[in-house]
Design a protein around this motif. Structure first.
Motif, PDB file in Angstrom:
ATOM      1  N   MET A 158      49.492  -6.671 -27.594  1.00 55.09           N
ATOM      2  CA  MET A 158      49.954  -6.060 -28.851  1.00 55.09           C
ATOM      3  C   MET A 158      51.367  -5.484 -28.677  1.00 55.09           C
ATOM      4  O   MET A 158      52.197  -5.572 -29.579  1.00 55.09           O
ATOM      5  CB  MET A 158      48.968  -4.966 -29.313  1.00 55.09           C
ATOM      6  CG  MET A 158      47.577  -5.469 -29.691  1.00 55.09           C
ATOM      7  SD  MET A 158      47.551  -6.778 -30.956  1.00 55.09           S
ATOM      8  CE  MET A 158      47.292  -8.214 -29.955  1.00 55.09           C
ATOM      9  N   GLN A 201      55.082  -6.598 -30.589  1.00 56.05           N
ATOM     10  CA  GLN A 201      56.016  -5.675 -31.247  1.00 56.05           C
ATOM     11  C   GLN A 201      57.395  -5.667 -30.609  1.00 56.05           C
ATOM     12  O   GLN A 201      58.318  -5.062 -31.141  1.00 56.05           O
ATOM     13  CB  GLN A 201      55.421  -4.254 -31.229  1.00 56.05           C
ATOM     14  CG  GLN A 201      54.437  -4.059 -32.374  1.00 56.05           C
ATOM     15  CD  GLN A 201      53.413  -2.988 -32.088  1.00 56.05           C
ATOM     16  OE1 GLN A 201      53.657  -2.107 -31.268  1.00 56.05           O
ATOM     17  NE2 GLN A 201      52.279  -3.068 -32.752  1.00 56.05           N
ATOM     18  N   THR A 225      45.637  -9.677 -34.418  1.00 53.52           N
ATOM     19  CA  THR A 225      45.897  -8.836 -35.596  1.00 53.52           C
ATOM     20  C   THR A 225      45.393  -9.418 -36.924  1.00 53.52           C
ATOM     21  O   THR A 225      45.302  -8.690 -37.907  1.00 53.52           O
ATOM     22  CB  THR A 225      47.430  -8.598 -35.763  1.00 53.52           C
ATOM     23  OG1 THR A 225      48.059  -9.827 -36.132  1.00 53.52           O
ATOM     24  CG2 THR A 225      48.066  -8.078 -34.478  1.00 53.52           C
ATOM     25  N   GLN A 250      43.237 -10.563 -40.063  1.00 52.75           N
ATOM     26  CA  GLN A 250      42.033  -9.906 -40.597  1.00 52.75           C
ATOM     27  C   GLN A 250      40.961 -10.899 -41.056  1.00 52.75           C
ATOM     28  O   GLN A 250      39.953 -10.498 -41.649  1.00 52.75           O
ATOM     29  CB  GLN A 250      42.421  -8.970 -41.755  1.00 52.75           C
ATOM     30  CG  GLN A 250      43.206  -7.746 -41.277  1.00 52.75           C
ATOM     31  CD  GLN A 250      42.494  -6.986 -40.159  1.00 52.75           C
ATOM     32  OE1 GLN A 250      41.325  -6.614 -40.285  1.00 52.75           O
ATOM     33  NE2 GLN A 250      43.182  -6.769 -39.040  1.00 52.75           N
TER      34      GLN A 250
END
Ligand code: CA
Length: 347
Positions: free
Chosen positions: A26, A30, A48, A50
């Protein structure tokens, strides 16, 4: 409804992830300076996204307990051979990668100790840390009881036939454990046309990149240098058995013509290495024609079952494999016998 069968079903390419490795992924997502479109696509989705599929896989990857065992029971899987999911620790700097590998191996070993009849571990390793990688491999095999090493294809664009990885290959041969060469997304130098068409993942890009890697290891002479070394590749051999005739023909022609400085003569034809140094699993390919073809090309004693949990957790597919119209002895070898031998299983 699981078929009653007279063999145990051992699934040999099953994945998990630790919280720390997931957090590390993660962070990389970023970090705008981390320029790897394949990684961004893969972990942008499983980390990430959904959608119910992405969430369910993310949750199952993190379980080495009841969730996973329940899924195994529901699908009739007696035993999983488990490795840290792709790209493992190979996207991190060498020091971070090695320390994450140690922690992942400790966590997996703990689960294997708790469930010795259900789980066997494959060691995570940082191939780009050639001082620490062989030490961790030795610890994982001798102290933690792991029976293989998993390497998620290229490491930051580098391949195992390159000389800096010799200590890792040497350690695997000396420890007498196979290297599971598991796919990951292609490096930035290769991936652009795959991503444009949405083909960089398990649909096709994985097989291209990992097949390339396996073939580089073979034609690079790795098995002439390490003749006892064993590799395992998934997905019914990343298409290599299907192409073998032409690979052998063109390899022979290129070597005779001395066309490439890098392509030296080998001691044997390419197929010899597939039949003596490579095992194949059926991960994600519950399809008799492909499985049977691999058995014909490299031998019934070199092809084994894998589900590819949790990415392709489809209980019905176990039934497809149970129903294969191949000799009973070959089916027992496929589901149980070969894996018992390769991973030295004694539960
Ligand atoms: Ca897999």
């Amino acid at each position: 409804m699981i078929n009653k069968v007279d063999y145990q079903r051992i699934a040999t390419e099953e994945a998990f992830i630790t919280k720390d490795v997931l957090d590390g992924y993660m962070r990389l997502l970023q970090d705008s300076s981390f320029d790897d479109p394949g990684f961004r696509s893969l972990w942008g989705y499983f980390g990430t996204h959904q959608s119910p599929r992405a969430r369910a896989i993310n949750e199952a990857l993190q379980s080495l307990g009841d969730l996973r065992l329940g899924h195994m029971d529901a699908a009739g899987i007696d035993h999983q051979v488990i490795g840290l999911t792709a790209p493992g620790v190979q996207v991190f700097d060498p020091a971070t990668a090695s320390s994450l590998a140690v922690d992942a191996n400790d966590q997996l070993a703990e689960a294997c100790r708790k469930h010795p009849t259900r789980y066997t571990g494959m060691a995570a390793v940082a191939p780009h840390d050639p001082i620490n990688a062989p030490k961790e491999m030795e610890r994982a095999v001798k102290k933690l009881g792991f029976r293989a090493v998993i390497i998620n294809s290229h490491t930051l664009g580098h391949y195992l036939d390159e000389p800096q990885f010799a200590p890792v290959l040497e350690a695997a041969e000396a420890l007498d454990v196979p290297i599971y060469l598991h796919p990951q997304t292609a490096p930035p130098s290769m991936i652009k046309p795959f991503v444009e068409a949405g083909l960089e993942g398990a649909i096709y890009g994985f097989a291209c990149e990992t097949g390339l890697h396996m073939l580089r290891v073979i034609v690079g002479g790795v098995f002439d240098r390490f003749p006892k070394l064993q590799f395992i590749i998934g997905h019914t051999g990343e298409a290599l058995p299907y192409w073998l005739y032409r690979i052998e023909f063109m390899h022979g022609a290129a070597v005779r013509a001395q066309r490439y400085e890098s392509m030296k003569p080998l001691k044997h034809p390419v197929g010899h290495y597939l039949r003596n140094n490579v095992y194949i699993t059926s991960s994600g390919v519950a399809w008799q024609p492909a499985i049977e073809f691999c058995q014909k090309i490299i031998g019934v004693d070199r092809v084994m079952y894998a589900m590819d949990y949790p990415y392709q957790h489809v209980p019905e597919e176990v039934g497809f494999c149970d129903a294969m119209t191949i000799p009973d002895a070959d089916k027992r070898a496929f589901f149980e016998g070969v894996a018992r031998k390769v991973f030295k299983l004694n539960f």
